[in-house]
Design a protein around this motif. Structure first.
Motif, PDB file in Angstrom:
ATOM      1  N   GLU A 180     112.177  24.397   9.422  1.00  0.00           N
ATOM      2  CA  GLU A 180     111.468  25.467  10.130  1.00  0.00           C
ATOM      3  C   GLU A 180     110.890  26.503   9.177  1.00  0.00           C
ATOM      4  O   GLU A 180     109.800  27.035   9.398  1.00  0.00           O
ATOM      5  CB  GLU A 180     112.423  26.150  11.115  1.00  0.00           C
ATOM      6  CG  GLU A 180     111.794  27.200  11.998  1.00  0.00           C
ATOM      7  CD  GLU A 180     110.815  26.623  13.022  1.00  0.00           C
ATOM      8  OE1 GLU A 180     110.095  27.413  13.640  1.00  0.00           O
ATOM      9  OE2 GLU A 180     110.774  25.387  13.193  1.00  0.00           O
ATOM     10  N   ARG A 184     107.699  22.650   8.065  1.00  0.00           N
ATOM     11  CA  ARG A 184     106.740  22.717   9.175  1.00  0.00           C
ATOM     12  C   ARG A 184     105.589  23.671   8.868  1.00  0.00           C
ATOM     13  O   ARG A 184     104.431  23.346   9.166  1.00  0.00           O
ATOM     14  CB  ARG A 184     107.458  23.089  10.474  1.00  0.00           C
ATOM     15  CG  ARG A 184     108.384  21.980  10.976  1.00  0.00           C
ATOM     16  CD  ARG A 184     109.195  22.409  12.177  1.00  0.00           C
ATOM     17  NE  ARG A 184     110.181  21.390  12.534  1.00  0.00           N
ATOM     18  CZ  ARG A 184     111.179  21.583  13.394  1.00  0.00           C
ATOM     19  NH1 ARG A 184     111.311  22.755  13.999  1.00  0.00           N
ATOM     20  NH2 ARG A 184     112.039  20.617  13.643  1.00  0.00           N
ATOM     21  N   GLU A 196     103.274  26.740  14.581  1.00  0.00           N
ATOM     22  CA  GLU A 196     103.912  27.148  15.823  1.00  0.00           C
ATOM     23  C   GLU A 196     105.421  27.077  15.648  1.00  0.00           C
ATOM     24  O   GLU A 196     105.983  25.994  15.470  1.00  0.00           O
ATOM     25  CB  GLU A 196     103.472  26.230  16.967  1.00  0.00           C
ATOM     26  CG  GLU A 196     101.982  26.297  17.257  1.00  0.00           C
ATOM     27  CD  GLU A 196     101.573  25.425  18.427  1.00  0.00           C
ATOM     28  OE1 GLU A 196     102.482  24.844  19.071  1.00  0.00           O
ATOM     29  OE2 GLU A 196     100.370  25.323  18.705  1.00  0.00           O
ATOM     30  N   GLY A 198     109.393  26.771  15.974  1.00  0.00           N
ATOM     31  CA  GLY A 198     110.270  25.992  16.831  1.00  0.00           C
ATOM     32  C   GLY A 198     111.716  26.406  16.608  1.00  0.00           C
ATOM     33  O   GLY A 198     111.992  27.527  16.176  1.00  0.00           O
ATOM     34  N   SER A 199     112.629  25.506  16.891  1.00  0.00           N
ATOM     35  CA  SER A 199     114.047  25.812  16.712  1.00  0.00           C
ATOM     36  C   SER A 199     114.750  24.606  16.093  1.00  0.00           C
ATOM     37  O   SER A 199     114.255  23.476  16.153  1.00  0.00           O
ATOM     38  CB  SER A 199     114.709  26.173  18.050  1.00  0.00           C
ATOM     39  OG  SER A 199     114.615  25.075  18.955  1.00  0.00           O
ATOM     40  N   ASP A 235     118.591  23.015  23.997  1.00  0.00           N
ATOM     41  CA  ASP A 235     118.170  24.408  24.073  1.00  0.00           C
ATOM     42  C   ASP A 235     117.961  24.811  25.537  1.00  0.00           C
ATOM     43  O   ASP A 235     118.296  24.041  26.458  1.00  0.00           O
ATOM     44  CB  ASP A 235     116.915  24.642  23.236  1.00  0.00           C
ATOM     45  CG  ASP A 235     115.699  23.848  23.724  1.00  0.00           C
ATOM     46  OD1 ASP A 235     115.697  23.383  24.889  1.00  0.00           O
ATOM     47  OD2 ASP A 235     114.746  23.691  22.936  1.00  0.00           O
ATOM     48  N   LYS A 237     115.480  24.847  27.340  1.00  0.00           N
ATOM     49  CA  LYS A 237     114.572  23.953  28.056  1.00  0.00           C
ATOM     50  C   LYS A 237     115.163  22.558  28.261  1.00  0.00           C
ATOM     51  O   LYS A 237     114.493  21.685  28.802  1.00  0.00           O
ATOM     52  CB  LYS A 237     113.257  23.827  27.291  1.00  0.00           C
ATOM     53  CG  LYS A 237     112.465  25.116  27.154  1.00  0.00           C
ATOM     54  CD  LYS A 237     111.178  24.866  26.380  1.00  0.00           C
ATOM     55  CE  LYS A 237     110.363  26.132  26.218  1.00  0.00           C
ATOM     56  NZ  LYS A 237     109.119  25.879  25.428  1.00  0.00           N
ATOM     57  N   GLU A 239     116.019  20.645  25.707  1.00  0.00           N
ATOM     58  CA  GLU A 239     115.370  19.863  24.651  1.00  0.00           C
ATOM     59  C   GLU A 239     116.101  19.988  23.320  1.00  0.00           C
ATOM     60  O   GLU A 239     116.897  20.900  23.099  1.00  0.00           O
ATOM     61  CB  GLU A 239     113.924  20.331  24.475  1.00  0.00           C
ATOM     62  CG  GLU A 239     113.047  20.142  25.707  1.00  0.00           C
ATOM     63  CD  GLU A 239     111.646  20.663  25.507  1.00  0.00           C
ATOM     64  OE1 GLU A 239     110.753  20.263  26.284  1.00  0.00           O
ATOM     65  OE2 GLU A 239     111.422  21.478  24.581  1.00  0.00           O
ATOM     66  N   ILE A 241     114.551  19.838  19.332  1.00  0.00           N
ATOM     67  CA  ILE A 241     113.318  19.859  18.534  1.00  0.00           C
ATOM     68  C   ILE A 241     112.078  19.517  19.361  1.00  0.00           C
ATOM     69  O   ILE A 241     111.200  18.776  18.911  1.00  0.00           O
ATOM     70  CB  ILE A 241     113.412  18.977  17.267  1.00  0.00           C
ATOM     71  CG1 ILE A 241     113.714  17.514  17.593  1.00  0.00           C
ATOM     72  CG2 ILE A 241     114.451  19.536  16.315  1.00  0.00           C
ATOM     73  CD1 ILE A 241     113.521  16.577  16.405  1.00  0.00           C
ATOM     74  N   GLY A 242     112.011  20.073  20.546  1.00  0.00           N
ATOM     75  CA  GLY A 242     110.820  19.919  21.365  1.00  0.00           C
ATOM     76  C   GLY A 242     110.745  18.666  22.200  1.00  0.00           C
ATOM     77  O   GLY A 242     109.741  18.427  22.878  1.00  0.00           O
ATOM     78  N   SER A 243     111.801  17.847  22.200  1.00  0.00           N
ATOM     79  CA  SER A 243     111.830  16.620  22.999  1.00  0.00           C
ATOM     80  C   SER A 243     112.964  16.689  24.017  1.00  0.00           C
ATOM     81  O   SER A 243     114.046  17.188  23.702  1.00  0.00           O
ATOM     82  CB  SER A 243     112.035  15.397  22.099  1.00  0.00           C
ATOM     83  OG  SER A 243     110.930  15.211  21.240  1.00  0.00           O
ATOM     84  N   TYR A 253     111.794   9.053  20.536  1.00  0.00           N
ATOM     85  CA  TYR A 253     110.504   9.053  19.858  1.00  0.00           C
ATOM     86  C   TYR A 253     109.933   7.642  19.954  1.00  0.00           C
ATOM     87  O   TYR A 253     110.686   6.660  20.021  1.00  0.00           O
ATOM     88  CB  TYR A 253     110.645   9.414  18.377  1.00  0.00           C
ATOM     89  CG  TYR A 253     110.684  10.890  18.037  1.00  0.00           C
ATOM     90  CD1 TYR A 253     110.735  11.879  19.003  1.00  0.00           C
ATOM     91  CD2 TYR A 253     110.683  11.285  16.703  1.00  0.00           C
ATOM     92  CE1 TYR A 253     110.776  13.214  18.662  1.00  0.00           C
ATOM     93  CE2 TYR A 253     110.725  12.626  16.345  1.00  0.00           C
ATOM     94  CZ  TYR A 253     110.774  13.593  17.328  1.00  0.00           C
ATOM     95  OH  TYR A 253     110.821  14.918  16.980  1.00  0.00           O
TER      96      TYR A 253
END
Length: 308
Positions: A180, A184, A196, A198-199, A235, A237, A239, A241-243, A253
């Motif tokens: 991060e 990235r 952008e 992320g976490s 997290d 959401k 998710e 890492i965004g998935s 993936y």
């Protein structure tokens, strides 16, 4: 951990050209030795096994022999298992987890599976504690033909020699805070994009193949690793890492579409491990042991699900 200033570059809004890549490369510094850490370790553990040089990575006057280790007796009828580490050179426990597996567990499993271990796919990046190779290319987005990565191309040639003999492939990785803070942002700069934020998940998780998911295989690994270190929670959401987290500690993936290492064999059982070495709840030794536990659990699952 790598000094962020060595790779950080503000985005200009334009993709890098040769000059920008050269400037980035000039800032990279060696922090450790592939020869000492990996090649000498393979010299120590190799005697009971079969060690081979499957290629060479060349950048200028730097040459890195690529080594693999396999069961000394490759027995017909046994399932084949590929274990890879160091596709991203900065992900330390992947490399040392593969070496630890060779040192402590591999010999006892030769009667059950044919295994092939590639401990450090990306030696230039290992020495510089970096994600990319010397060309500012991510090997783990380069497992396709033609490959822009020497490292990926060499590993694909090695795997082709074994044709369809692999039933499983475990690719050992880490997710670090520097993903991060450093990598990235550098990716965004390289590609001329806005960064952008992320976490980073706190804990171990797995990446399964979206096109050929094997949930029971993934959960067997999660349960084994949980005895060594903690599993990453989702997290807010739901998710990692965004998935979306599809089951406890597992995301999907598309391995082939993304050019990921875990997609190169066509094996039925594939996974990418992700250890979090920067967690206050985990030590470097725990991270190595988590990788070993993942490999052993994967092999145990394969053996238990192979007709005798």
């Amino acid at each position: 951990m790598i000094n962020p200033k060595e790779g950080a570059t503000a985005s200009t809004g334009l993709p890098w050209g040769d000059a920008e890549r050269a400037a980035w490369r000039s800032r990279q510094r060696k922090h450790r030795s592939y020869a000492s850490d990996v090649l000498q370790a393979l010299d120590r553990v190799g005697e009971p096994f079969q060690v081979e040089t499957y290629g060479e990575v060349v950048y200028g006057d730097e040459r890195y022999p690529l080594r693999a280790v396999r069961s000394r007796q490759w027995r017909a009828g046994l399932p084949g298992v590929l274990i890879t580490g160091g596709v991203h050179g900065y992900e330390t426990s992947g490399v040392h987890g593969a070496l630890r597996f060779l040192e402590e567990r591999a010999q006892g499993l030769e009667a059950q599976v044919n295994w092939l271990v590639v401990p450090c796919v990306s030696p230039w990046a290992y020495e510089r504690i970096h994600r990319w190779n010397s060309d500012a290319v991510d090997p783990n987005r380069s497992f396709r033909e033609p490959s822009p990565s020497q490292e990926a191309a060499a590993l694909m040639r090695l795997v082709q020699r074994y044709q369809s003999q692999f039933l499983a492939h475990i690719d050992l990785h880490e997710t670090t805070d520097s993903d991060e803070t450093e990598f990235r942002p550098a990716l965004a700069a390289r590609d001329g994009l806005a960064f952008e934020p992320g976490s980073i998940p706190d804990g171990f998780y797995l990446v399964d193949d979206a096109q050929h998911p094997q949930p029971a295989f993934q959960q067997a690994i999660i349960e084994a690793v949980e005895r060594v270190t903690h599993i990453a929670p989702p997290d807010a959401k739901g998710e990692l890492i965004g998935s979306p987290m599809v089951s406890r500690g597992v995301i999907h993936y598309d391995f082939k579409k993304l050019g990921l290492c875990a997609g190169i064999t066509g094996a039925r059982y594939t996974t990418t491990t992700e250890v979090y070495p920067d967690s206050p709840r985990a030590t470097p030794e725990q991270c190595i042991q988590a990788q070993v536990a993942a490999v052993v659990a994967a092999i145990g699952f394969v053996v238990g699900h192979t007709p005798s």
